[in-house]
Design an enzyme around this catalytic site. Structure first.
Site, PDB file in Angstrom:
ATOM      1  CE  LYS A  93       9.683  -6.351 -12.027  1.00 57.98           C
ATOM      2  NZ  LYS A  93      10.715  -5.351 -12.276  1.00 57.98           N
ATOM      3  CE1 TYR A 147      -4.323  -5.527  -5.056  1.00 55.53           C
ATOM      4  CE2 TYR A 147      -6.680  -5.640  -5.478  1.00 55.53           C
ATOM      5  CZ  TYR A 147      -5.629  -5.585  -4.591  1.00 55.53           C
ATOM      6  OH  TYR A 147      -5.877  -5.578  -3.239  1.00 55.53           O
TER       7      TYR A 147
END
Ligand code: UDP
Length: 318
Positions: A93, A147
């Site tokens: 997010k 990531y």
């Protein structure tokens, strides 16, 4: 006195807080924004009462506005494999929604924009050392993808705001960086080994320790950020130290610097752990005149007091 205002998202993090210091030293007024998921107030404690500095606790996954700013440094994100595994959704997010919101601030105020990206964009690289032109070898569904893909998306949004909204953007690809203010328990190799060595525990080497990383001391890294911020380069630039170590060698340097008698213990290698990592920094050298100055042993010596204090504080709490 430069009265220009800089916004640093992730300003309470390891790199974000050092960046705040460097900007203040250059005369900027600095607003640090952080939701303290992995950032820590302690990293900014020394700035308490500093008139040119302001801290705002906020999650940038919601849109936000801290008033007019001249430069946005977007550094918010969990960054260690342990942290982003623990907070996978938040990592995705902040890399997506958070990046839109940080760019919206730059767009609204006509501010310049610099975003922290990562060598993780190269994944488990098949090209070595890694040049900025390499597109990477990334597993989009593996445990590190929260990531890696967030940061690749971050780069894509940044380039889109440049192309469609004419925001003046820069992208830094950061390789393994270490130094004071790293969280003792963020799971990264330097804090793990320093903590283990100082306590006399075994150093946990994952796999056979043949995998390589290239470690950059924080002051060199920040110098690279500032030079890039002042340049006109819009395409990604690697900022990292090209001295490459196997993880076993890294363990040896930690033992030597700490004078510890700890042993090495081998543990399983995490899934998708990149086998090699070394930046090609020709671009940063030519374009920014940047070059790291601090070698690994020196940087670990410079970090020793910090890690000793952190270990002592943790022991006192227990
Ligand atoms: N590593 C290790 N022992 C530890 C922590 C990490 O051997 O206690 C290894 C890890 O498997 C990786 C390298 O050290 O190969 C760097 O890991 P880190 O988590 O610092 O960052 P990465 O470069 O993987 O994002």
């Amino acid at each position: 006195m430069n009265s220009k205002r800089a916004l640093v998202t992730g300003g309470a993090g390891f790199l974000g807080s050092h960046l705040c210091d460097a900007l203040l030293a250059e005369g900027w007024r600095v607003i640090a924004v952080d939701n303290l998921l992995t950032g820590r107030r302690a990293n900014l404690e020394h700035l308490r009462g500093e008139p040119a500095f302001e801290f705002v606790e906020k999650d940038i996954c919601e849109s936000f506005d801290v008033g007019r700013v001249d430069y946005v440094f977007h550094f918010a994100s969990p960054a260690s494999p342990v942290d982003y595994s623990l907070h996978g959704i938040e990592t995705l997010k902040v890399g997506s929604l958070g990046t839109f919101h940080a760019l919206d601030v730059a767009y609204k105020y006509g501010a310049k924009f610099l975003v922290s990206s990562t060598s993780e964009c190269y994944g488990d690289p098949l090209e070595h050392p890694q040049k900025e032109t390499y597109w990477g070898h990334v597993n989009p569904i593996g445990p590190r993808s929260v990531y890696d893909e967030a940061k690749r998306f971050t780069e894509a949004v940044t380039m889109a705001y440049r192309r469609y909204h004419k925001v003046d953007t820069r992208i830094v690809r950061i390789f393994n960086t270490y130094g004071p203010r790293m969280q003792l328990n963020d799971g990264r190799v330097v804090p793990n080994f320093m903590k283990q060595a100082l306590r006399g525990d075994d150093l946990t080497v994952y796999g056979n320790g043949d995998q390589t990383r290239s470690f950059c001391y924080v002051s060199d890294e920040i110098d690279g950020f500032l030079r890039l911020a002042k340049s006109d380069e819009s395409l990604p630039v690697n900022i990292g130290n090209p001295d490459e170590f196997t993880i076993r060698e890294c363990a040896q340097v930690v033992l030597q610097v700490t004078g510890s008698k700890s042993k090495i213990r081998y543990e399983p290698l995490p899934q998708d752990d990149p086998k090699q990592r070394r930046p090609d920094i020709s671009k940063a050298r030519q374009l920014l005149g940047w070059e790291p100055k601090v070698d690994l042993a020196t940087g670990l010596r410079l970090s020793l007091e910090y890690f000793k204090k952190a270990v002592a504080e943790e022991t006192a709490v227990k």
